[in-house]
Design an enzyme around this catalytic site. Structure first.
Site, PDB file in Angstrom:
ATOM      1  N   ASN A  62       0.790  -1.238   0.000  1.00  8.92           N
ATOM      2  CA  ASN A  62       0.000   0.000   0.000  1.00  8.92           C
ATOM      3  C   ASN A  62       0.820   1.286   0.000  1.00  8.92           C
ATOM      4  OD1 ASN A  62      -2.479  -1.137  -0.227  1.00  8.92           O
ATOM      5  ND2 ASN A  62      -3.030  -0.979   1.927  1.00  8.92           N
ATOM      6  N   GLU A 122      -2.503  -0.371  -7.954  1.00 12.80           N
ATOM      7  CA  GLU A 122      -3.912  -0.440  -7.538  1.00 12.80           C
ATOM      8  C   GLU A 122      -4.464   0.983  -7.533  1.00 12.80           C
ATOM      9  OE1 GLU A 122      -5.064  -2.902  -3.957  1.00 12.80           O
ATOM     10  OE2 GLU A 122      -5.475  -0.916  -3.146  1.00 12.80           O
ATOM     11  N   TRP A 215     -10.601  -8.003  11.333  1.00  9.52           N
ATOM     12  CA  TRP A 215      -9.817  -7.590  10.162  1.00  9.52           C
ATOM     13  C   TRP A 215      -8.331  -7.687  10.510  1.00  9.52           C
ATOM     14  CZ3 TRP A 215      -6.771  -2.933  10.080  1.00  9.52           C
ATOM     15  CH2 TRP A 215      -5.991  -2.833   8.904  1.00  9.52           C
ATOM     16  N   ARG A 246     -15.300  -2.594   5.862  1.00  9.09           N
ATOM     17  CA  ARG A 246     -14.905  -3.899   5.338  1.00  9.09           C
ATOM     18  C   ARG A 246     -16.111  -4.696   4.860  1.00  9.09           C
ATOM     19  NH1 ARG A 246     -10.816  -1.970   4.603  1.00  9.09           N
ATOM     20  NH2 ARG A 246      -8.762  -2.397   5.421  1.00  9.09           N
ATOM     21  N   ASP A 353      -7.714 -11.440  -4.675  1.00  8.41           N
ATOM     22  CA  ASP A 353      -7.557 -10.342  -3.729  1.00  8.41           C
ATOM     23  C   ASP A 353      -7.800 -10.840  -2.297  1.00  8.41           C
ATOM     24  OD1 ASP A 353      -7.251  -7.645  -2.874  1.00  8.41           O
ATOM     25  OD2 ASP A 353      -9.431  -7.443  -2.778  1.00  8.41           O
ATOM     26  N   HIS A 390      -1.674   2.075   9.578  1.00 10.80           N
ATOM     27  CA  HIS A 390      -2.688   2.237   8.514  1.00 10.80           C
ATOM     28  C   HIS A 390      -3.317   3.618   8.671  1.00 10.80           C
ATOM     29  CE1 HIS A 390      -5.950   1.178   5.768  1.00 10.80           C
ATOM     30  NE2 HIS A 390      -5.452  -0.030   5.559  1.00 10.80           N
ATOM     31  N   SER A 441       2.448  -2.130   5.116  1.00 14.55           N
ATOM     32  CA  SER A 441       3.468  -3.176   5.265  1.00 14.55           C
ATOM     33  C   SER A 441       4.843  -2.662   4.846  1.00 14.55           C
ATOM     34  CB  SER A 441       3.081  -4.391   4.419  1.00 14.55           C
ATOM     35  OG  SER A 441       2.990  -4.053   3.045  1.00 14.55           O
TER      36      SER A 441
HETATM   37  O1  SFD Z   1      -5.703  -3.937   2.278  1.00 13.59           O
HETATM   38  C1  SFD Z   1       5.283 -10.113  19.851  1.00 13.59           C
HETATM   39  N1  SFD Z   1      -2.073  -4.303   5.954  1.00 13.59           N
HETATM   40  C2  SFD Z   1      -1.758  -3.931   4.642  1.00 13.59           C
HETATM   41  N2  SFD Z   1      -0.584  -3.381   4.252  1.00 13.59           N
HETATM   42  C3  SFD Z   1      -0.239  -3.278   2.923  1.00 13.59           C
HETATM   43  O2  SFD Z   1       0.853  -2.775   2.596  1.00 13.59           O
HETATM   44  N3  SFD Z   1      -1.091  -3.728   1.949  1.00 13.59           N
HETATM   45  C4  SFD Z   1      -2.338  -4.269   2.250  1.00 13.59           C
HETATM   46  O3  SFD Z   1      -3.050  -4.742   1.367  1.00 13.59           O
HETATM   47  C5  SFD Z   1      -2.756  -4.224   3.629  1.00 13.59           C
HETATM   48  N4  SFD Z   1      -4.046  -4.634   4.070  1.00 13.59           N
HETATM   49  C6  SFD Z   1      -4.064  -5.487   5.166  1.00 13.59           C
HETATM   50  C7  SFD Z   1      -3.098  -5.270   6.189  1.00 13.59           C
HETATM   51  C8  SFD Z   1      -3.152  -6.074   7.338  1.00 13.59           C
HETATM   52  C9  SFD Z   1      -4.132  -7.075   7.436  1.00 13.59           C
HETATM   53  C10 SFD Z   1      -4.185  -7.923   8.667  1.00 13.59           C
HETATM   54  C11 SFD Z   1      -5.049  -7.292   6.388  1.00 13.59           C
HETATM   55  C12 SFD Z   1      -5.010  -6.511   5.254  1.00 13.59           C
HETATM   56  C13 SFD Z   1      -6.078  -8.376   6.485  1.00 13.59           C
HETATM   57  C14 SFD Z   1      -1.344  -3.644   7.040  1.00 13.59           C
HETATM   58  C15 SFD Z   1       0.031  -4.243   7.365  1.00 13.59           C
HETATM   59  O4  SFD Z   1      -0.068  -5.610   7.513  1.00 13.59           O
HETATM   60  C16 SFD Z   1       0.582  -3.579   8.621  1.00 13.59           C
HETATM   61  O5  SFD Z   1       0.652  -2.207   8.387  1.00 13.59           O
HETATM   62  C17 SFD Z   1       1.974  -4.093   9.053  1.00 13.59           C
HETATM   63  O6  SFD Z   1       2.004  -5.495   9.123  1.00 13.59           O
HETATM   64  C18 SFD Z   1       2.399  -3.513  10.414  1.00 13.59           C
HETATM   65  O7  SFD Z   1       3.664  -4.009  10.734  1.00 13.59           O
HETATM   66  P1  SFD Z   1       4.185  -4.201  12.263  1.00 13.59           P
HETATM   67  O8  SFD Z   1       5.563  -4.767  12.160  1.00 13.59           O
HETATM   68  O9  SFD Z   1       3.964  -2.975  13.007  1.00 13.59           O
HETATM   69  O10 SFD Z   1       3.178  -5.299  12.890  1.00 13.59           O
HETATM   70  P2  SFD Z   1       3.050  -6.881  12.548  1.00 13.59           P
HETATM   71  O11 SFD Z   1       3.415  -7.136  11.131  1.00 13.59           O
HETATM   72  O12 SFD Z   1       1.673  -7.289  12.931  1.00 13.59           O
HETATM   73  O13 SFD Z   1       4.123  -7.607  13.498  1.00 13.59           O
HETATM   74  C19 SFD Z   1       4.008  -7.702  14.886  1.00 13.59           C
HETATM   75  C20 SFD Z   1       5.013  -8.730  15.389  1.00 13.59           C
HETATM   76  O14 SFD Z   1       5.103  -8.668  16.816  1.00 13.59           O
HETATM   77  C21 SFD Z   1       5.001  -9.977  17.369  1.00 13.59           C
HETATM   78  N5  SFD Z   1       4.541  -9.805  18.754  1.00 13.59           N
HETATM   79  N6  SFD Z   1       6.484 -10.710  19.964  1.00 13.59           N
HETATM   80  C22 SFD Z   1       6.970 -10.895  21.208  1.00 13.59           C
HETATM   81  N7  SFD Z   1       6.303 -10.520  22.346  1.00 13.59           N
HETATM   82  C23 SFD Z   1       5.075  -9.917  22.263  1.00 13.59           C
HETATM   83  N8  SFD Z   1       4.437  -9.539  23.386  1.00 13.59           N
HETATM   84  C24 SFD Z   1       4.513  -9.711  20.967  1.00 13.59           C
HETATM   85  N9  SFD Z   1       3.347  -9.181  20.523  1.00 13.59           N
HETATM   86  C25 SFD Z   1       3.383  -9.233  19.172  1.00 13.59           C
HETATM   87  C26 SFD Z   1       4.078 -10.691  16.410  1.00 13.59           C
HETATM   88  O15 SFD Z   1       4.131 -12.094  16.520  1.00 13.59           O
HETATM   89  C27 SFD Z   1       4.627 -10.183  15.077  1.00 13.59           C
HETATM   90  O16 SFD Z   1       5.800 -10.879  14.721  1.00 13.59           O
HETATM   91  S1  SFD Z   1      -5.378  -3.699   3.651  1.00 13.59           S
HETATM   92  O17 SFD Z   1      -6.488  -4.056   4.509  1.00 13.59           O
HETATM   93  O18 SFD Z   1      -4.947  -2.334   3.842  1.00 13.59           O
HETATM   94  P1  AMP Z   2      -8.070  -0.833   2.416  1.00  8.42           P
HETATM   95  O1  AMP Z   2      -8.185  -2.020   1.537  1.00  8.42           O
HETATM   96  O2  AMP Z   2      -9.400  -0.231   2.775  1.00  8.42           O
HETATM   97  O3  AMP Z   2      -7.194  -1.049   3.595  1.00  8.42           O
HETATM   98  O4  AMP Z   2      -7.373   0.292   1.544  1.00  8.42           O
HETATM   99  C1  AMP Z   2      -6.125   0.132   0.913  1.00  8.42           C
HETATM  100  C2  AMP Z   2      -5.680   1.484   0.432  1.00  8.42           C
HETATM  101  O5  AMP Z   2      -6.663   2.053  -0.425  1.00  8.42           O
HETATM  102  C3  AMP Z   2      -5.487   2.507   1.543  1.00  8.42           C
HETATM  103  O6  AMP Z   2      -4.446   3.358   1.145  1.00  8.42           O
HETATM  104  C4  AMP Z   2      -6.801   3.236   1.572  1.00  8.42           C
HETATM  105  O7  AMP Z   2      -6.708   4.516   2.139  1.00  8.42           O
HETATM  106  C5  AMP Z   2      -7.160   3.278   0.093  1.00  8.42           C
HETATM  107  N1  AMP Z   2      -8.622   3.349  -0.157  1.00  8.42           N
HETATM  108  C6  AMP Z   2      -9.532   2.388   0.103  1.00  8.42           C
HETATM  109  N2  AMP Z   2     -10.758   2.779  -0.284  1.00  8.42           N
HETATM  110  C7  AMP Z   2     -10.631   4.017  -0.813  1.00  8.42           C
HETATM  111  C8  AMP Z   2     -11.538   4.966  -1.379  1.00  8.42           C
HETATM  112  N3  AMP Z   2     -12.841   4.721  -1.491  1.00  8.42           N
HETATM  113  N4  AMP Z   2     -11.040   6.150  -1.790  1.00  8.42           N
HETATM  114  C9  AMP Z   2      -9.736   6.432  -1.670  1.00  8.42           C
HETATM  115  N5  AMP Z   2      -8.845   5.572  -1.145  1.00  8.42           N
HETATM  116  C10 AMP Z   2      -9.258   4.385  -0.718  1.00  8.42           C
END
Ligand code: SFD
Ligand code: AMP
Length: 652
Positions: A62, A122, A215, A246, A353, A390, A441
């Site tokens: 993203n 995207e 989510w 969602r 997706d 996010h 990510s």
């Molecule tokens: O579409 C301990 N995210 C998306 N990012 C993208 O770039 N593209 C996407 O398409 C994304 N989408 C999305 C995303 C996440 C999820 C769940 C879905 C869809 C369904 C967001 C990213 O995943 C997110 O921004 C990053 O992963 C954040 O990274 P970070 O490193 O802050 O968190 P992590 O990856 O969850 O890792 C955490 C780690 O900590 C460990 N942990 N270890 C030891 N002791 C403890 N007490 C601990 N607590 C946690 C975990 O095991 C893990 O290793 S979309 O929806 O936007």
């Molecule tokens: P999401 O799948 O909702 O986590 O969104 C992934 C990326 O698309 C993020 O950067 C969001 O901010 C963006 N996004 C999702 N829906 C929209 C929308 N309707 N208009 C503009 N940006 C969006």
């Protein structure tokens, strides 16, 4: 109860949580550590190949800048967060993120390419990937860099230890093996907290049959916030939750649908609430300047949806997948064969997706006989999550880079080492950092790299190994095992619970002497849902409800000392909930502090229904927790815009 043995680990730099930020940190730290002859260790509560938010995979990266400038990205992020972000942190990630994405591609992550070999976008900032194995790929890179001997899996870190001579400096950490009787005591010169966000603090929409589905990953239990907060680090924007819109029940993300497939969403009777909201006289103009310019901020997109559902009663909200697919396929022209081929391709992309990142959504579609090319699906605002990476903003208050500051901001935003918290040697990245939203990510991986490089520099500059107080360690060790002891002591004074021939599945315990982790999470969820603006209260709260919540949280905190665990796995559940309760309280106090509604669609202060730009548009809400006194101090820190934005750069 088995005897616990103590495992001592001494290292220079400890990475706590190898998710996206932690794997980036591992790769970067290993490089600089080698140059300086230092040791890097990684600890994860799970197995890092599939741990954290990306365990299930993702279908998009993203954040990718491409040719856009850091100021372009800042314009988008500042707009999305209703004016509230740390410009220095956002631009710092932006200027480095392309390199991280190219590294990932070199590790083997398949990024979609078009016929000319260019990345398939995207939206402006997002790239499509075949990302089912995304986490395994970055984990392998970190493992190779750090070395398997320096990776400790299935150890839950529950508390940081401070230097016995300097309570503003970190010296160690303590955790336990989630599968056996071992306590881990880590000693180090610096550490990076990147243990993800917090899920299941609020009551999820998925209850009963669907319980556990969310989510964001249910195993992100607020540890980042707990570890930094209880170490005394200043925290920021803990009030800024993220409510993702969602796909209903399966929590399928909408980004690809809105941006790649160009779908529209309407109320049940067909009102295009986003289009109309922006039109002259539309609701968005009540939120200037952020509502008046595209892209519509995430919270305002929710707000418009909530008006349809909760004010007008015109739900459910429908996303018109069928129309979007048909429109894209129609580009194939009148040739029936070409149209059918285009439809097949789009259908496959639609399913992929979800299969790449939210498998349960695909399963739900299949089990409910949903064909996205034939009809619309319902979307819903979900429960609140804490996620600094996010479209939320909660996390630690950290130093930024020196070179992006103005003279004024440098005094507030820079104290020597990039991404160091207000505690010396304690760094943060990813979901753990506040006000550097929209890193996702790839940006989290990048922020991990930035923080790790700075941490190694800190260690080189501060080579002495700090000492912690061993009496404090003994106290924490006793507290760790207490839930197991409670269970052993009181397990027979109960009506149900222990597995018997008649009830082979243990039923939830009802016992006057202890509380199970499941009961804690249910009680916490109920408090947060009903009084702190969860979905059950349609995201409304006021000083009255927030104060009720604080009273109830106080009682819940008393009961945490009576937690009981039937197994090592439940011991993990106990400690996860202790972490959740801490962020719940911090969040409630932050919401109470900020007397305005800045993010409608995330939450509404019904006693302050408007944005107050004069007062709250110029500050961040921060807090410091005193663990000894169990007291929070709230602080308003200045919000400086380091760059003047004349034009907001859009999405597509
Ligand atoms: O579409 C301990 N995210 C998306 N990012 C993208 O770039 N593209 C996407 O398409 C994304 N989408 C999305 C995303 C996440 C999820 C769940 C879905 C869809 C369904 C967001 C990213 O995943 C997110 O921004 C990053 O992963 C954040 O990274 P970070 O490193 O802050 O968190 P992590 O990856 O969850 O890792 C955490 C780690 O900590 C460990 N942990 N270890 C030891 N002791 C403890 N007490 C601990 N607590 C946690 C975990 O095991 C893990 O290793 S979309 O929806 O936007
Ligand atoms: P999401 O799948 O909702 O986590 O969104 C992934 C990326 O698309 C993020 O950067 C969001 O901010 C963006 N996004 C999702 N829906 C929209 C929308 N309707 N208009 C503009 N940006 C969006």
């Amino acid at each position: 109860m088995e005897e616990f043995k103590t495992v001592e680990v001494t290292t220079d730099f400890l990475i706590i949580g190898p998710g996206m930020a932690g794997t980036g940190a591992g790769v970067e730290a290993a490089h600089w550590a080698k140059e300086n002859n230092l040791k890097v260790t990684i600890v994860d509560k799970a197995a890092m190949e599939r741990s954290g938010a990306v365990g299930m995979g993702l279908s998009a990266i993203n954040q990718y800048q491409g040719e856009n400038s850091p100021v372009d990205y800042l314009s988008y992020v500042r707009q999305d967060l209703m004016g509230c972000c740390r410009d220095d942190l956002v631009m710092d990630i932006s200027r480095h993120v392309n390199g991280s994405v190219h590294m990932m591609e070199n590790y083997g992550l398949p990024i979609w390419l078009d016929a000319d070999g260019n990345y398939v976008h995207e939206g402006r900032w997002q790239l499509m990937i075949n990302g089912e194995s995304y986490k395994a790929i970055v984990a392998e890179a970190a493992k190779n860099a750090v070395g398997m001997d320096n990776i400790i899996e299935r150890v839950f870190v529950l508390r940081l230890l401070l230097d016995k001579n300097d309570k503003k400096k970190v010296a160690g950490a303590i955790g336990f093996n989630v599968r056996g009787p071992e306590i881990y005591v880590f000693k180090f010169k610096a550490c990076l907290v990147c243990a993800g966000g917090a899920v299941h603090v609020f009551k999820p929409r998925s209850t009963g049959e669907g319980l556990g589905r969310a989510w964001y990953p249910p195993w992100n239990a607020g540890s980042s916030s707990y570890l930094t907060t209880t170490a005394g680090a200043e925290m920021s924007s803990q009030e800024v939750v993220f409510i993702p819109g969602r796909y209903k029940d399966g929590y399928g993300p909408v980004g690809a649908w809105f941006l790649l497939f160009k779908a529209t969403a309407t109320s049940a009777t067909g009102f295009n609430y986003m289009g109309e909201g922006l039109a002259e006289g539309g609701e968005l103009h009540n939120w200037p300047p952020y509502g008046e310019v595209k892209p519509i901020p995430t919270c305002l997109r929710n707000h418009l949806m909530m008006i349809e559902m909760f004010q007008k009663g015109d739900g459910p909200i429908l996303i018109h997948t069928d129309k979007a697919i048909a429109k894209l396929a129609s580009a194939a022209g009148d040739d029936k064969k070409a149209y059918a081929k285009a439809m097949k391709k789009l259908e496959a992309e639609a399913w992929e997706d979800f299969l790449d990142m939210t498998i349960s959504q695909a399963i739900l579609w299949a089990s409910k006989d949903v064909f996205p090319e034939e009809g619309p699906s319902e979307i819903m605002p979900s429960e609140p999550y804490f996620i600094g990476s996010h479209s939320g903003a909660s996390g630690a208050w950290t130093s930024g880079p020196e070179d992006i500051q103005t003279e004024e901001s440098k005094k507030e935003y820079f104290w020597g080492y990039n991404r160091m918290t207000t505690i010396k040697g304690l760094f943060a990245a990813g979901d753990a950092v506040g006000n550097s939203s929209h890193k996702f990510s790839s940006g989290s991986f990048t922020e991990g790299r930035i923080a790790a490089k700075a941490a190694i520099k800190y260690i080189v500059d501060n080579p002495e190994m700090p000492e912690f107080d061993s009496a404090e360690v003994d106290k924490i060790k006793e507290a760790i095992v207490l839930p197991l002891k409670h269970y052993e002591e009181h397990k027979n004074y109960t009506t149900m619970g222990t597995a018997t021939k008649k009830y082979p599945q243990p039923v939830e315990e009802v016992n006057p002497n202890f509380i199970t982790p499941k009961m804690v999470i249910f009680r916490l969820n109920k408090i947060m849902d009903e009084y702190v603006a969860g979905c059950g209260s349609q995201y409304n709260c006021s000083s009255i409800t927030l104060n009720i919540a604080l009273d109830l949280l106080k009682l819940l905190k008393e009961d945490l000392s009576k937690l009981a665990a039937r197994s090592y796995h439940e011991l993990l559940r106990c400690w996860e909930n202790i972490h959740r309760v801490q962020i719940a309280e911090a969040h409630t106090r932050h919401k109470l502090f900020r007397e305005e509604t800045r993010w409608p669609g995330y939450y509404y202060r019904t006693d302050f229904r408007k944005m107050d730009n004069e007062k709250w548009g110029k500050v961040f809400a921060n807090s410091v927790y005193d663990a000894e006194k169990d007291e929070f101090t709230m602080i308003a820190r200045p919000l400086y815009h380091l760059v003047e934005i004349t034009k907001v750069v859009g999405m597509v």
